[in-house]
Scaffold this active site. Structure first.
Site, mmCIF file in Angstrom:
data_model
loop_
_atom_site.group_PDB
_atom_site.id
_atom_site.type_symbol
_atom_site.label_atom_id
_atom_site.label_comp_id
_atom_site.label_asym_id
_atom_site.label_seq_id
_atom_site.Cartn_x
_atom_site.Cartn_y
_atom_site.Cartn_z
ATOM 1 N N SER A 1 25.255 49.537 39.123
ATOM 2 C CA SER A 1 25.071 48.574 38.032
ATOM 3 C C SER A 1 24.662 47.234 38.636
ATOM 4 O O SER A 1 24.836 47.011 39.841
ATOM 5 C CB SER A 1 26.366 48.437 37.226
ATOM 6 N N GLU B 1 24.561 42.850 38.180
ATOM 7 C CA GLU B 1 25.138 41.678 37.516
ATOM 8 C C GLU B 1 24.150 40.508 37.492
ATOM 9 O O GLU B 1 23.493 40.220 38.492
ATOM 10 C CB GLU B 1 26.420 41.266 38.258
ATOM 11 N N THR C 1 27.518 37.422 33.227
ATOM 12 C CA THR C 1 28.739 36.629 33.385
ATOM 13 C C THR C 1 28.921 35.642 32.220
ATOM 14 O O THR C 1 27.985 35.347 31.469
ATOM 15 C CB THR C 1 28.761 35.859 34.723
ATOM 16 N N TYR C 2 30.149 35.131 32.129
ATOM 17 C CA TYR C 2 30.550 34.249 31.028
ATOM 18 C C TYR C 2 31.404 33.140 31.620
ATOM 19 O O TYR C 2 32.418 33.421 32.270
ATOM 20 C CB TYR C 2 31.363 35.092 30.038
ATOM 21 N N ALA D 1 34.100 30.304 32.226
ATOM 22 C CA ALA D 1 35.460 30.132 31.726
ATOM 23 C C ALA D 1 35.507 29.036 30.659
ATOM 24 O O ALA D 1 34.774 28.047 30.731
ATOM 25 C CB ALA D 1 36.386 29.780 32.876
ATOM 26 N N HIS E 1 30.485 39.963 30.253
ATOM 27 C CA HIS E 1 31.761 39.512 30.817
ATOM 28 C C HIS E 1 32.426 38.650 29.751
ATOM 29 O O HIS E 1 31.745 37.976 28.974
ATOM 30 C CB HIS E 1 31.543 38.650 32.059
ATOM 31 N N ASP F 1 38.002 30.941 35.918
ATOM 32 C CA ASP F 1 38.554 29.813 36.678
ATOM 33 C C ASP F 1 38.197 28.541 35.950
ATOM 34 O O ASP F 1 37.019 28.281 35.700
ATOM 35 C CB ASP F 1 37.935 29.758 38.083
ATOM 36 N N TYR G 1 40.480 42.913 43.822
ATOM 37 C CA TYR G 1 40.306 42.075 45.029
ATOM 38 C C TYR G 1 40.843 42.806 46.255
ATOM 39 O O TYR G 1 42.010 42.650 46.612
ATOM 40 C CB TYR G 1 41.047 40.735 44.839
ATOM 41 N N HIS H 1 43.278 38.295 45.738
ATOM 42 C CA HIS H 1 42.817 37.133 44.977
ATOM 43 C C HIS H 1 43.334 35.866 45.686
ATOM 44 O O HIS H 1 44.486 35.832 46.119
ATOM 45 C CB HIS H 1 43.346 37.208 43.535
ATOM 46 N N GLN I 1 35.609 42.096 43.846
ATOM 47 C CA GLN I 1 34.994 40.932 44.479
ATOM 48 C C GLN I 1 34.201 41.464 45.675
ATOM 49 O O GLN I 1 34.506 42.531 46.203
ATOM 50 C CB GLN I 1 36.110 39.994 44.965
ATOM 51 N N PHE J 1 29.816 30.902 48.770
ATOM 52 C CA PHE J 1 30.425 31.837 47.807
ATOM 53 C C PHE J 1 31.717 32.408 48.377
ATOM 54 O O PHE J 1 32.711 32.542 47.687
ATOM 55 C CB PHE J 1 29.506 33.024 47.500
ATOM 56 N N HIS K 1 28.321 48.125 42.383
ATOM 57 C CA HIS K 1 27.939 47.054 41.454
ATOM 58 C C HIS K 1 27.286 45.949 42.285
ATOM 59 O O HIS K 1 27.925 45.379 43.171
ATOM 60 C CB HIS K 1 29.198 46.532 40.746
HETATM 61 P P1 FAD Z 1 43.811 37.958 36.872
HETATM 62 O O1 FAD Z 1 43.773 39.430 36.968
HETATM 63 O O2 FAD Z 1 44.506 37.355 35.698
HETATM 64 O O3 FAD Z 1 44.460 37.420 38.226
HETATM 65 C C1 FAD Z 1 44.371 36.044 38.570
HETATM 66 C C2 FAD Z 1 45.513 35.677 39.520
HETATM 67 O O4 FAD Z 1 46.750 35.628 38.785
HETATM 68 C C3 FAD Z 1 45.760 36.672 40.653
HETATM 69 O O5 FAD Z 1 46.186 35.933 41.769
HETATM 70 C C4 FAD Z 1 46.896 37.562 40.124
HETATM 71 O O6 FAD Z 1 47.650 38.108 41.186
HETATM 72 C C5 FAD Z 1 47.700 36.567 39.299
HETATM 73 N N1 FAD Z 1 48.333 37.146 38.099
HETATM 74 C C6 FAD Z 1 47.837 38.078 37.264
HETATM 75 N N2 FAD Z 1 48.678 38.300 36.242
HETATM 76 C C7 FAD Z 1 49.741 37.475 36.432
HETATM 77 C C8 FAD Z 1 50.931 37.219 35.712
HETATM 78 N N3 FAD Z 1 51.226 37.865 34.583
HETATM 79 N N4 FAD Z 1 51.803 36.280 36.201
HETATM 80 C C9 FAD Z 1 51.537 35.602 37.350
HETATM 81 N N5 FAD Z 1 50.407 35.817 38.086
HETATM 82 C C10 FAD Z 1 49.513 36.732 37.627
HETATM 83 N N6 FAD Z 1 34.704 34.360 36.390
HETATM 84 C C11 FAD Z 1 34.177 33.812 35.268
HETATM 85 O O7 FAD Z 1 34.556 32.698 34.881
HETATM 86 N N7 FAD Z 1 33.204 34.470 34.556
HETATM 87 C C12 FAD Z 1 32.745 35.689 34.901
HETATM 88 O O8 FAD Z 1 31.875 36.249 34.230
HETATM 89 C C13 FAD Z 1 33.310 36.314 36.079
HETATM 90 N N8 FAD Z 1 32.919 37.544 36.467
HETATM 91 C C14 FAD Z 1 33.549 38.153 37.521
HETATM 92 C C15 FAD Z 1 33.221 39.472 37.844
HETATM 93 C C16 FAD Z 1 33.861 40.130 38.897
HETATM 94 C C17 FAD Z 1 33.497 41.553 39.198
HETATM 95 C C18 FAD Z 1 34.841 39.436 39.668
HETATM 96 C C19 FAD Z 1 35.510 40.123 40.819
HETATM 97 C C20 FAD Z 1 35.165 38.126 39.370
HETATM 98 C C21 FAD Z 1 34.545 37.471 38.290
HETATM 99 N N9 FAD Z 1 34.872 36.170 37.920
HETATM 100 C C22 FAD Z 1 34.314 35.590 36.804
HETATM 101 C C23 FAD Z 1 35.850 35.403 38.711
HETATM 102 C C24 FAD Z 1 37.264 35.552 38.171
HETATM 103 O O9 FAD Z 1 37.355 35.029 36.870
HETATM 104 C C25 FAD Z 1 38.198 34.806 39.115
HETATM 105 O O10 FAD Z 1 38.301 35.492 40.341
HETATM 106 C C26 FAD Z 1 39.564 34.457 38.564
HETATM 107 O O11 FAD Z 1 40.198 33.556 39.481
HETATM 108 C C27 FAD Z 1 40.501 35.642 38.407
HETATM 109 O O12 FAD Z 1 40.121 36.468 37.400
HETATM 110 P P2 FAD Z 1 40.881 37.864 37.163
HETATM 111 O O13 FAD Z 1 40.334 38.436 35.951
HETATM 112 O O14 FAD Z 1 40.904 38.654 38.399
HETATM 113 O O15 FAD Z 1 42.388 37.305 36.887
#
Ligand code: FAD
Length: 278
Positions: free
Chosen positions: A8, A10, A41-42, A44, A69, A101, A137, A141, A168, A208, A258
């Site tokens: 796929s 991105e 992507t989208y 935050a 996303h 983020d 990750y 992460h 990632q 990056f 991907h």
């Molecule tokens: P989560 O899964 O919520 O994890 C984030 C952090 O919080 C981790 O350290 C985890 O261990 C911790 N955590 C999770 N749940 C809890 C909880 N209940 N309590 C306490 N800690 C917790 N960003 C964008 O803005 N737009 C995009 O389109 C985008 N696309 C991406 C595509 C891919 C394939 C990847 C790998 C990343 C992408 N990102 C994007 C970046 C991503 O949003 C960031 O890496 C962000 O910091 C974490 O997102 P996540 O969904 O992994 O978060």
């Protein structure tokens, strides 16, 4: 020759009309390779909402399988629900669900602070309509306290309803295989697609990687720095490194790949060709 597996691509939503026009051409060229889907992507907090929707509507209208996303941090449920309903109404059935983020200084996590909250909300709102991909990750992460806890959070996202994951980017295949081993031990068996970052520009790649916590092995970083401005050598070296990485991932059982295209046809097309995946 490597075994053929799905792949796929991105894209990110372009900021300018010129960027949008260029992306239309890149989409057309990459569509010829028959990817499983294109993801877009989208930003935050909804920061790219209009531009993401424009690209999705355009490529969906051209018959491409699209996975928008969707990030949740700093956004509210009603705005996310609107998007879910819109995607369903135009026939989409795959999403990449993320936390996102927030820009530094912005406070207020919103109603859904973590990706697992978003996955749960999508299931509550749209039932089983969407196939939900989440982020993984292999090298942890950057904000996680430790690797074990990050694996546990990933498992919780799957328990909340995720069907598949995309990682990632990374350059150490052992990190990916170990992550897979750990989630299997935790009873999770969803497909996890390695996220592949082509190497074409040393300073962008280092930027990056520093921003995402991805590790560039020392020997790769040193060699890239040694090439200086010699972009031809960087591209040739980068191509070789990424091909070897993909070959090891495919041989080790990765279910799909991907590609982070960075909105460029080359080098992703060349990687697909040399891996014999198309
Ligand atoms: P989560 O899964 O919520 O994890 C984030 C952090 O919080 C981790 O350290 C985890 O261990 C911790 N955590 C999770 N749940 C809890 C909880 N209940 N309590 C306490 N800690 C917790 N960003 C964008 O803005 N737009 C995009 O389109 C985008 N696309 C991406 C595509 C891919 C394939 C990847 C790998 C990343 C992408 N990102 C994007 C970046 C991503 O949003 C960031 O890496 C962000 O910091 C974490 O997102 P996540 O969904 O992994 O978060």
């Amino acid at each position: 020759m490597s075994k053929s597996i799905p792949f796929s691509f991105e894209f990110f939503p372009p900021k300018t009309d010129i960027g949008a026009e260029k992306l239309r051409v890149v989409h057309q060229e990459l569509q010829l390779l028959n990817p499983d889907f294109f993801s877009i992507t989208y930003g935050a907090g909804g920061s790219t909402r209009e531009r993401t929707l424009a690209a999705i509507t355009d490529f969906n209208g051209k018959g491409s399988p699209i996975a928008p996303h969707l990030s949740c941090i700093g956004d509210d449920k009603s705005r996310i629900a609107e998007l879910l309903d819109f995607y369903q109404s135009i026939g989409l059935n795959r999403l990449v669900a993320l936390r996102g983020d927030l820009p530094s200084g912005q406070v207020g996590l919103g109603e859904l602070p973590y990706a697992q909250d978003l996955v749960r909300f999508i299931r509550e709102h749209s039932g089983d309509h969407f196939n939900i991909e989440v982020a993984a990750y292999p090298e942890m992460h950057p904000q996680a306290e430790n690797f074990d806890q990050d694996v546990q959070r990933f498992v919780e996202k799957v328990q909340a309803g995720a069907n598949a994951a995309i990682t990632q980017f990374f350059f150490n295949p052992d990190a990916y295989f170990y992550f897979i081993e750990r989630i299997h031990k935790a009873g999770v068996d969803i497909p996890v697609a390695p996220g592949i970052m082509p190497i074409t520009n040393a300073s962008n790649l280092i930027r990056f990687a520093d921003g995402t916590g991805a590790e560039i092995p020392r020997w790769i970083r040193k060699q890239l720095q040694a090439y200086g401005d010699d972009s031809k050598s960087i591209q040739a070296f980068g191509h070789e490194i990424v091909i070897k990485l993909c070959e090891r991932l495919i041989a080790g059982g990765a279910p799909s790949l991907h590609f982070y295209t960075m909105n460029n046809t080359y080098p992703t097309r060349q990687l697909i060709k040399d891996l014999d995946l198309a």
